[in-house]
Scaffold this motif. Structure first.
Motif, PDB file in Angstrom:
ATOM      1  N   UNK A   1       0.805  -1.251  -0.076  1.00  0.00           N
ATOM      2  CA  UNK A   1       0.052   0.266  -0.162  1.00  0.00           C
ATOM      3  C   UNK A   1       0.865   1.256   0.024  1.00  0.00           C
ATOM      4  N   UNK A   2       1.919   1.213   0.886  1.00  0.00           N
ATOM      5  CA  UNK A   2       2.787   2.348   0.853  1.00  0.00           C
ATOM      6  C   UNK A   2       3.756   2.507  -0.283  1.00  0.00           C
ATOM      7  N   UNK A   3       3.857   1.337  -1.009  1.00  0.00           N
ATOM      8  CA  UNK A   3       4.622   1.569  -2.405  1.00  0.00           C
ATOM      9  C   UNK A   3       3.707   2.177  -3.358  1.00  0.00           C
ATOM     10  N   UNK A   4       2.678   1.674  -3.117  1.00  0.00           N
ATOM     11  CA  UNK A   4       1.693   2.518  -4.246  1.00  0.00           C
ATOM     12  C   UNK A   4       1.575   4.088  -3.915  1.00  0.00           C
ATOM     13  N   UNK A   5       1.297   4.297  -2.674  1.00  0.00           N
ATOM     14  CA  UNK A   5       1.229   5.541  -2.297  1.00  0.00           C
ATOM     15  C   UNK A   5       2.576   6.464  -2.674  1.00  0.00           C
ATOM     16  N   UNK A   6       3.498   6.012  -2.260  1.00  0.00           N
ATOM     17  CA  UNK A   6       4.883   6.482  -2.892  1.00  0.00           C
ATOM     18  C   UNK A   6       5.089   6.730  -4.489  1.00  0.00           C
ATOM     19  N   UNK A   7       4.531   5.529  -4.908  1.00  0.00           N
ATOM     20  CA  UNK A   7       4.606   5.705  -6.555  1.00  0.00           C
ATOM     21  C   UNK A   7       3.644   6.690  -7.120  1.00  0.00           C
ATOM     22  N   UNK A   8       2.549   6.945  -6.170  1.00  0.00           N
ATOM     23  CA  UNK A   8       1.667   8.018  -6.850  1.00  0.00           C
ATOM     24  C   UNK A   8       2.066   9.557  -6.534  1.00  0.00           C
ATOM     25  N   UNK A   9       2.889   9.683  -5.334  1.00  0.00           N
ATOM     26  CA  UNK A   9       3.393  10.915  -5.137  1.00  0.00           C
ATOM     27  C   UNK A   9       4.559  11.259  -5.775  1.00  0.00           C
ATOM     28  N   UNK A  10       5.299  10.408  -6.470  1.00  0.00           N
ATOM     29  CA  UNK A  10       6.299  10.677  -7.525  1.00  0.00           C
ATOM     30  C   UNK A  10       6.015  10.801  -8.891  1.00  0.00           C
ATOM     31  N   UNK A  11       4.754  10.242  -9.040  1.00  0.00           N
ATOM     32  CA  UNK A  11       4.276  10.713 -10.547  1.00  0.00           C
ATOM     33  C   UNK A  11       3.642  12.034 -10.762  1.00  0.00           C
ATOM     34  N   UNK A  12       3.559  12.611  -9.670  1.00  0.00           N
ATOM     35  CA  UNK A  12       2.909  13.917  -9.656  1.00  0.00           C
ATOM     36  C   UNK A  12       3.793  14.728  -8.528  1.00  0.00           C
ATOM     37  N   UNK A  13       4.882  14.916  -8.606  1.00  0.00           N
ATOM     38  CA  UNK A  13       5.698  15.252  -7.441  1.00  0.00           C
ATOM     39  C   UNK A  13       5.355  16.850  -7.095  1.00  0.00           C
ATOM     40  N   UNK A  14       5.283  17.160  -5.909  1.00  0.00           N
ATOM     41  CA  UNK A  14       5.061  18.566  -5.681  1.00  0.00           C
ATOM     42  C   UNK A  14       5.185  18.638  -4.076  1.00  0.00           C
TER      43      UNK A  14
END
Length: 312
Positions: free
Chosen positions: A217-230
């Motif tokens: 789950x946190x891997x997916x969260x991290x990937x989501x954040x990195x796709x739209x970094x801000x």
């Protein structure tokens, strides 16, 4: 102490914490403070969530159940340990020992499932924010909590039913401050192969699989954040996930230290110390983690204190 006809153990002797006799008074005061802080801190979390309508969300719904579980987990072991230290009586009946282990397993398993439900909530909130309200409905939250209780009860019951079929003859001394399952198995005069098999099976279901899901789950969260970094997105993720990640690290870190890291010697001192952290210290820390790192909780606490001042 034993039934003379069958030589069956009717009570166990808890040796308690690995501390010197002259230090017991200090440790008694320390752990009494820890226990009272655990109960009052977690009750405060439940009260704040109940009184503040802004906290009537899925994440805090799960947190209130986690706080209740932490109170219960500490109450399973701490009062008996404190009473033994105060009265210098180390005995616990066979029925009391079995009951203590059942509720310890129940609360420990429930902690794991609730942390997993909270991880799913954070995953939906960050990875699917537009569908959050429709996915994390009250019905789903209620079902997740009920399922956690049912699975935890079943896991604890299986262990206790298997434990009840074992025989205990002769030695009744437990090198622990509570009736730990693995310590009890070492004392049994019966074959414990089935018990050990189910420890691995149920341990995989209750600990390993939920932990792996949390990591994914946190891997997916991290990937989501990195796709739209801000900066805003990262700060939001840290504010909503930081407290949960801290608790997960403490909980599973203690579990790994207790069951997966072998002792360096033949004594149980390391296991006793880690079990103390797991069952007494971590439940005390959770309210501080969620109150100090969480803006909503601090705001709710401020409102409660303001109400108190106004009423005075």
């Amino acid at each position: 102490m034993r039934n003379n006809n069958q030589s069956t153990v009717s009570e166990f002797i808890l040796l308690g914490l690995p501390i010197r006799k002259e230090e017991e008074g200090t440790y008694y005061a320390l752990f009494l403070l820890v226990y009272l802080t655990t109960v009052l801190g977690n009750l405060l979390i439940i009260l704040l969530i109940r009184l503040d309508s802004r906290l009537h969300t899925p994440m805090y719904f799960f947190l209130s159940h986690l706080a209740l579980t932490d109170i219960s987990l500490s109450s399973v072991t701490a009062p008996k340990m404190l009473m033994n230290m105060l009265t210098q009586s180390q005995s616990i009946s066979y029925a009391g020992c079995i009951s203590q282990e059942f509720f310890f397993l129940l609360c420990g398993s429930l902690d794991s499932f609730l942390l997993t439900s909270m991880a799913y909530d954070r995953y939906v909130a960050i990875c699917h924010p537009l569908h959050y309200n429709s996915i994390m409905s009250y019905t789903l939250c209620f079902l997740l909590v009920i399922t956690s209780w049912v699975l935890s009860f079943a896991a604890a019951l299986v262990h206790i039913l298997l434990l009840a079929h074992l025989s205990f003859h002769g030695d009744n001394i437990l090198h622990h401050f509570f009736c730990d399952l693995s310590t009890l198995l070492k004392l049994s005069s019966s074959d414990t192969t089935i018990n050990e098999l189910f420890i691995h099976i149920i341990g995989t279901m209750v600990i390993t699989l939920p932990f792996m899901y949390i990591l994914v789950s946190y891997g997916q969260i991290g990937a989501t954040i990195l796709r739209a970094p801000s900066i805003k997105g990262i700060c939001k993720a840290l504010s909503t996930c930081g407290s949960h990640l801290s608790v997960v690290s403490l909980y599973y870190g203690a579990i790994i230290g207790l069951y997966f890291v072998p002792s360096s010697n033949n004594t149980n001192d390391k296991d006793v110390v880690v079990a103390t952290l797991y069952s007494l210290v971590i439940p005390m820390l959770n309210p501080f983690i969620y109150s100090l790192r969480n803006r909503d909780m601090k705001s709710a606490l401020g409102n409660l204190l303001s109400r108190g001042k106004c009423s005075v």
